[in-house]
Enzyme design. Sequence first.
Site, short mmCIF file in Angstrom:
data_model
loop_
_atom_site.label_atom_id
_atom_site.label_comp_id
_atom_site.label_asym_id
_atom_site.label_seq_id
_atom_site.Cartn_x
_atom_site.Cartn_y
_atom_site.Cartn_z
N SER A 144 3.97 -7.11 -4.33
CA SER A 144 4.91 -6.35 -5.19
C SER A 144 5.64 -7.35 -6.09
O SER A 144 5.61 -8.56 -5.84
CB SER A 144 5.92 -5.64 -4.27
N TYR A 157 12.08 -3.31 2.30
CA TYR A 157 10.89 -3.40 1.43
C TYR A 157 10.75 -4.82 0.88
O TYR A 157 9.66 -5.40 0.89
CB TYR A 157 11.04 -2.38 0.29
P1 NAP Z 1 2.28 6.11 -2.58
O1 NAP Z 1 1.65 6.98 -3.62
O2 NAP Z 1 3.56 6.53 -1.93
O3 NAP Z 1 1.19 5.78 -1.49
C1 NAP Z 1 1.51 5.15 -0.28
C2 NAP Z 1 0.33 5.28 0.66
O4 NAP Z 1 0.68 4.68 1.92
C3 NAP Z 1 -0.02 6.74 0.94
O5 NAP Z 1 -1.40 6.87 1.11
C4 NAP Z 1 0.71 6.99 2.24
O6 NAP Z 1 0.19 8.04 3.00
C5 NAP Z 1 0.46 5.65 2.93
N1 NAP Z 1 1.35 5.50 4.07
C6 NAP Z 1 2.69 5.35 4.06
N2 NAP Z 1 3.16 5.32 5.32
C7 NAP Z 1 2.07 5.47 6.14
C8 NAP Z 1 1.89 5.53 7.55
N3 NAP Z 1 2.92 5.44 8.40
N4 NAP Z 1 0.64 5.69 8.04
C9 NAP Z 1 -0.41 5.80 7.19
N5 NAP Z 1 -0.30 5.75 5.85
C10 NAP Z 1 0.93 5.59 5.35
O7 NAP Z 1 2.65 4.72 -3.21
P2 NAP Z 1 1.81 3.62 -4.01
O8 NAP Z 1 2.65 3.20 -5.11
O9 NAP Z 1 0.41 4.06 -4.27
O10 NAP Z 1 1.81 2.45 -2.92
C11 NAP Z 1 0.66 1.77 -2.48
C12 NAP Z 1 1.02 0.33 -2.19
O11 NAP Z 1 1.39 -0.30 -3.41
C13 NAP Z 1 2.20 0.16 -1.24
O12 NAP Z 1 1.97 -0.94 -0.40
C14 NAP Z 1 3.35 -0.12 -2.20
O13 NAP Z 1 4.38 -0.82 -1.59
C15 NAP Z 1 2.62 -0.96 -3.22
N6 NAP Z 1 3.30 -1.10 -4.51
C16 NAP Z 1 3.54 -0.02 -5.32
C17 NAP Z 1 4.14 -0.22 -6.55
C18 NAP Z 1 4.40 0.91 -7.50
O14 NAP Z 1 5.00 0.65 -8.55
N7 NAP Z 1 3.99 2.11 -7.25
C19 NAP Z 1 4.53 -1.51 -6.94
C20 NAP Z 1 4.28 -2.57 -6.09
C21 NAP Z 1 3.65 -2.36 -4.88
P3 NAP Z 1 0.83 9.53 2.88
O15 NAP Z 1 0.36 10.08 1.57
O16 NAP Z 1 0.29 10.23 4.07
O17 NAP Z 1 2.32 9.34 2.92
#
Ligand code: NAP
Length: 252
Positions: A144, A157
């Site tokens: 991140s 986080y």
């Molecule tokens: P998202 O749409 O909220 O997706 C998060 C994913 O993680 C979903 O598939 C969610 O499943 C899964 N997850 C969360 N808790 C879980 C658990 N206890 N068991 C199994 N699965 C779980 O967010 P995203 O932005 O795509 O995030 C993906 C990754 O990118 C994360 O590591 C996040 O920190 C990182 N990231 C995101 C951004 C951004 O700007 N969006 C920036 C930097 C890093 P459910 O759908 O079932 O909840």
Amino acid sequence: MLDLFNLKGKVALVTGANTGIGQGIAVALAGAGADIAAVGRTPPTETEAIIAETGARFHFISADLGKGAPVSAVVEEAVMVLGRVDILVNNAGTIRRADALEFSEADWDLVLDVNLKTPFFLAQAAARQMLAQGEGGKIINIASMLSYQGGIRVASYTASKSGIAGLTKLLANEWAAKGINVNAIAPGYFATNNTEALRNDEQRNRDILGRIPAGRWGAPSDLGGAAVFLASRAADYIHGTLLPVDGGWLAR
Ligand code: NAP
């Protein structure tokens, strides 16, 4: 040259592939030829339908990746159904927001479990399988901007994403000579569920957009190329790096 990026015959285990960044990465890996084992707690119906178009094999492994996730069973199921594991993408992640003065232990533990503890033990289980196969492997963690910066109101986080940056380097140091590449992608600001609260806050949305040289939020498909690259032979000599895909955020 293009063959360098061909993932035909490889099996990729991707956590949290039902939505957002994980979906974008799973679709890109399948597009490059990999079969996909999608791991998570929500059935990835949409991802499965998109990947069906590529002809890649797809299998869903149901697992809550919070406390006590059965990570070795996840790897065993992938091997049982798809035959092997060559690539692991530790993507699933969660976030909790509160002032540091009010931050609860429950919100600390949950985020550290999903974002740091489970990725470590999943990497351990996947690496054991890769070593048994004898052909190396690729592990990609999702870091991140808060692997570089402090952020605000997201104590657990920031700790988890700073931790995943250190862990990526440690695992690279231990496993590079064994043929396993461990690297991370550091996404900037992407339009997913994770950032919905920020995008709904007019002021934060404006501030964030104002700092992104590309002038827009990232889309999950913007990360596909970086994931295919780090999962492919093209990255065989790349170990322990964090690759920012951030529309220029860190350059500001
Ligand atoms: P998202 O749409 O909220 O997706 C998060 C994913 O993680 C979903 O598939 C969610 O499943 C899964 N997850 C969360 N808790 C879980 C658990 N206890 N068991 C199994 N699965 C779980 O967010 P995203 O932005 O795509 O995030 C993906 C990754 O990118 C994360 O590591 C996040 O920190 C990182 N990231 C995101 C951004 C951004 O700007 N969006 C920036 C930097 C890093 P459910 O759908 O079932 O909840």
